[in-house]
Design a protein around this motif. Structure first.
Motif, PDB file in Angstrom:
ATOM      1  N   ARG A  34       0.272 -86.608  -2.262  1.00 17.32           N
ATOM      2  CA  ARG A  34       1.526 -86.165  -1.888  1.00 17.32           C
ATOM      3  C   ARG A  34       1.440 -84.916  -0.909  1.00 17.32           C
ATOM      4  O   ARG A  34       1.956 -85.047   0.081  1.00 17.32           O
ATOM      5  CB  ARG A  34       2.338 -85.398  -3.096  1.00 17.32           C
ATOM      6  CG  ARG A  34       2.894 -86.618  -3.936  1.00 17.32           C
ATOM      7  CD  ARG A  34       4.027 -86.059  -4.807  1.00 17.32           C
ATOM      8  NE  ARG A  34       3.597 -84.901  -5.769  1.00 17.32           N
ATOM      9  CZ  ARG A  34       3.094 -85.268  -7.059  1.00 17.32           C
ATOM     10  NH1 ARG A  34       3.054 -86.532  -7.404  1.00 17.32           N
ATOM     11  NH2 ARG A  34       2.675 -84.223  -7.683  1.00 17.32           N
ATOM     12  N   TYR A  35       0.433 -83.896  -1.040  1.00 15.73           N
ATOM     13  CA  TYR A  35       0.407 -83.061  -0.274  1.00 15.73           C
ATOM     14  C   TYR A  35      -0.112 -83.600   1.233  1.00 15.73           C
ATOM     15  O   TYR A  35       0.232 -83.277   2.242  1.00 15.73           O
ATOM     16  CB  TYR A  35      -0.929 -81.781  -0.478  1.00 15.73           C
ATOM     17  CG  TYR A  35      -0.933 -80.527   0.312  1.00 15.73           C
ATOM     18  CD1 TYR A  35       0.149 -79.737   0.168  1.00 15.73           C
ATOM     19  CD2 TYR A  35      -1.914 -80.567   1.328  1.00 15.73           C
ATOM     20  CE1 TYR A  35      -0.010 -78.626   0.769  1.00 15.73           C
ATOM     21  CE2 TYR A  35      -1.873 -79.415   2.131  1.00 15.73           C
ATOM     22  CZ  TYR A  35      -0.731 -78.547   1.913  1.00 15.73           C
ATOM     23  OH  TYR A  35      -0.932 -77.353   2.547  1.00 15.73           O
ATOM     24  N   ASP A  37       0.094 -86.665   2.345  1.00 19.18           N
ATOM     25  CA  ASP A  37       1.311 -87.499   2.959  1.00 19.18           C
ATOM     26  C   ASP A  37       2.412 -86.824   3.653  1.00 19.18           C
ATOM     27  O   ASP A  37       2.908 -86.862   4.721  1.00 19.18           O
ATOM     28  CB  ASP A  37       1.856 -88.403   1.918  1.00 19.18           C
ATOM     29  CG  ASP A  37       0.974 -89.559   1.513  1.00 19.18           C
ATOM     30  OD1 ASP A  37       0.148 -89.813   2.108  1.00 19.18           O
ATOM     31  OD2 ASP A  37       1.469 -90.128   0.423  1.00 19.18           O
ATOM     32  N   LYS A  38       2.574 -85.546   3.002  1.00 15.03           N
ATOM     33  CA  LYS A  38       3.634 -84.383   3.584  1.00 15.03           C
ATOM     34  C   LYS A  38       3.170 -83.911   4.789  1.00 15.03           C
ATOM     35  O   LYS A  38       3.950 -83.691   5.907  1.00 15.03           O
ATOM     36  CB  LYS A  38       4.035 -83.287   2.541  1.00 15.03           C
ATOM     37  CG  LYS A  38       5.183 -82.508   2.990  1.00 15.03           C
ATOM     38  CD  LYS A  38       5.465 -81.828   1.708  1.00 15.03           C
ATOM     39  CE  LYS A  38       6.417 -81.024   2.081  1.00 15.03           C
ATOM     40  NZ  LYS A  38       7.337 -80.044   1.022  1.00 15.03           N
ATOM     41  N   TYR A  39       1.868 -83.553   4.849  1.00 22.49           N
ATOM     42  CA  TYR A  39       1.484 -82.431   5.961  1.00 22.49           C
ATOM     43  C   TYR A  39       0.468 -83.361   6.999  1.00 22.49           C
ATOM     44  O   TYR A  39       0.139 -82.561   8.115  1.00 22.49           O
ATOM     45  CB  TYR A  39       0.909 -81.351   5.419  1.00 22.49           C
ATOM     46  CG  TYR A  39       1.867 -80.477   4.888  1.00 22.49           C
ATOM     47  CD1 TYR A  39       2.866 -79.998   5.336  1.00 22.49           C
ATOM     48  CD2 TYR A  39       1.663 -80.218   3.434  1.00 22.49           C
ATOM     49  CE1 TYR A  39       3.692 -78.925   4.713  1.00 22.49           C
ATOM     50  CE2 TYR A  39       2.666 -79.424   2.838  1.00 22.49           C
ATOM     51  CZ  TYR A  39       3.797 -78.703   3.494  1.00 22.49           C
ATOM     52  OH  TYR A  39       4.567 -78.292   2.791  1.00 22.49           O
ATOM     53  N   LYS A  40       0.222 -84.509   6.621  1.00 22.79           N
ATOM     54  CA  LYS A  40      -0.627 -85.412   7.487  1.00 22.79           C
ATOM     55  C   LYS A  40       0.022 -85.460   9.040  1.00 22.79           C
ATOM     56  O   LYS A  40      -0.800 -85.123  10.060  1.00 22.79           O
ATOM     57  CB  LYS A  40      -0.903 -86.694   7.144  1.00 22.79           C
ATOM     58  CG  LYS A  40      -1.617 -87.673   7.882  1.00 22.79           C
ATOM     59  CD  LYS A  40      -2.142 -88.734   7.452  1.00 22.79           C
ATOM     60  CE  LYS A  40      -0.918 -89.710   6.841  1.00 22.79           C
ATOM     61  NZ  LYS A  40      -1.559 -91.060   6.486  1.00 22.79           N
ATOM     62  N   THR A  42       2.098 -83.200  10.447  1.00 24.85           N
ATOM     63  CA  THR A  42       1.874 -81.866  11.109  1.00 24.85           C
ATOM     64  C   THR A  42       0.415 -81.675  11.580  1.00 24.85           C
ATOM     65  O   THR A  42       0.183 -81.342  12.814  1.00 24.85           O
ATOM     66  CB  THR A  42       2.201 -80.946  10.182  1.00 24.85           C
ATOM     67  OG1 THR A  42       3.590 -80.978   9.733  1.00 24.85           O
ATOM     68  CG2 THR A  42       2.243 -79.569  10.690  1.00 24.85           C
ATOM     69  N   ASN A  77       5.773 -69.946   2.300  1.00 23.67           N
ATOM     70  CA  ASN A  77       5.551 -70.996   3.164  1.00 23.67           C
ATOM     71  C   ASN A  77       4.011 -70.743   4.003  1.00 23.67           C
ATOM     72  O   ASN A  77       3.763 -71.202   5.179  1.00 23.67           O
ATOM     73  CB  ASN A  77       6.713 -71.361   4.219  1.00 23.67           C
ATOM     74  CG  ASN A  77       7.878 -71.858   3.584  1.00 23.67           C
ATOM     75  OD1 ASN A  77       7.624 -72.848   2.796  1.00 23.67           O
ATOM     76  ND2 ASN A  77       8.869 -71.202   3.863  1.00 23.67           N
ATOM     77  N   HIS A 105       9.165 -71.802   7.357  1.00 28.57           N
ATOM     78  CA  HIS A 105       8.890 -73.302   7.174  1.00 28.57           C
ATOM     79  C   HIS A 105       7.184 -73.355   7.197  1.00 28.57           C
ATOM     80  O   HIS A 105       6.491 -72.715   7.631  1.00 28.57           O
ATOM     81  CB  HIS A 105       9.289 -74.216   8.189  1.00 28.57           C
ATOM     82  CG  HIS A 105      10.561 -74.229   8.476  1.00 28.57           C
ATOM     83  ND1 HIS A 105      11.513 -74.642   7.300  1.00 28.57           N
ATOM     84  CD2 HIS A 105      11.182 -73.659   9.516  1.00 28.57           C
ATOM     85  CE1 HIS A 105      12.956 -74.621   8.037  1.00 28.57           C
ATOM     86  NE2 HIS A 105      12.586 -73.983   9.461  1.00 28.57           N
ATOM     87  N   GLU A 107       5.356 -75.735   8.255  1.00 30.31           N
ATOM     88  CA  GLU A 107       4.861 -75.896   9.536  1.00 30.31           C
ATOM     89  C   GLU A 107       4.458 -74.808  10.422  1.00 30.31           C
ATOM     90  O   GLU A 107       3.610 -74.789  11.228  1.00 30.31           O
ATOM     91  CB  GLU A 107       5.747 -77.193  10.266  1.00 30.31           C
ATOM     92  CG  GLU A 107       5.942 -78.477   9.472  1.00 30.31           C
ATOM     93  CD  GLU A 107       6.760 -78.530   8.246  1.00 30.31           C
ATOM     94  OE1 GLU A 107       7.496 -77.438   8.112  1.00 30.31           O
ATOM     95  OE2 GLU A 107       6.707 -79.436   7.414  1.00 30.31           O
TER      96      GLU A 107
END
Length: 176
Positions: A34-35, A37-40, A42, A77, A105, A107
């Motif tokens: 999940r991590y 997938d979420k930040y790939k 970025t 964050n 955020h 990002e």
């Protein structure tokens, strides 16, 4: 207690331990997936803008933030353990104090991390290089982490375990 009952109890405890370990590993794998997938996206964007391998960006973030589960990641964050100001003391109901920088955020912390590396004297010679071990070596010698070689070993483990190095194969950095 008979030896047969002791054997069964020992066997039961061993099987329960294996079951709990397997469940924990499965949860950890899902959490990592999940991590990533979420930040790939970025990490890939930053890689293509700065020439810093996505594997390094994600590997460090995963380690430093506990895959997004640390207090600093959740409340500030901050996925990289970056020291700086925060407003936790002004937030009602938050009793956690931290010396780490707050970002609006997640990002934003990824971008800050890239800018931090870009200021290093060794950065111009490495940008665009996909060899993550070389990046980690320079980061370690530059004092990025106080944990030294152990930090390098743990980030390398993250990169290898989750095959983050595959992201670097698509580097399209065209900087000067």
């Amino acid at each position: 207690m008979t030896s047969n009952k002791m054997f069964r109890r020992g066997w039961f405890c061993a099987m329960l331990g294996i079951l709990l370990l397997t469940a924990n590993m499965a949860f950890s794998q899902r959490s990592a997936t999940r991590y990533v997938d979420k930040y790939k996206p970025t990490a890939i964007r930053i890689m293509n803008e700065t020439g810093i391998p996505a594997s390094v960006i994600l590997g460090v973030a995963m380690l430093e933030s506990g895959m997004g589960t640390s207090r600093n990641a959740k409340l500030l964050n901050n996925h990289f353990g970056i020291v700086g100001r925060n407003t936790l003391h002004k937030k009602k109901g938050v009793t956690y104090r931290s010396r780490y920088k707050e970002f609006v955020h997640a990002e934003e912390s990824f971008n800050y991390f890239a800018r931090l590396l870009a200021r290093k004297k060794w950065y111009p010679g490495l940008k665009g290089q996909t060899e993550y071990k070389l990046w980690l070596k320079h980061m370690n010698h530059g004092g990025y982490s106080t944990a030294g070689q152990e930090w390098v070993r743990r980030v390398t483990g993250m990169i290898n375990r989750y095959k983050l190095y595959k992201l670097d194969e698509h580097m399209a950095y065209a900087g000067s």
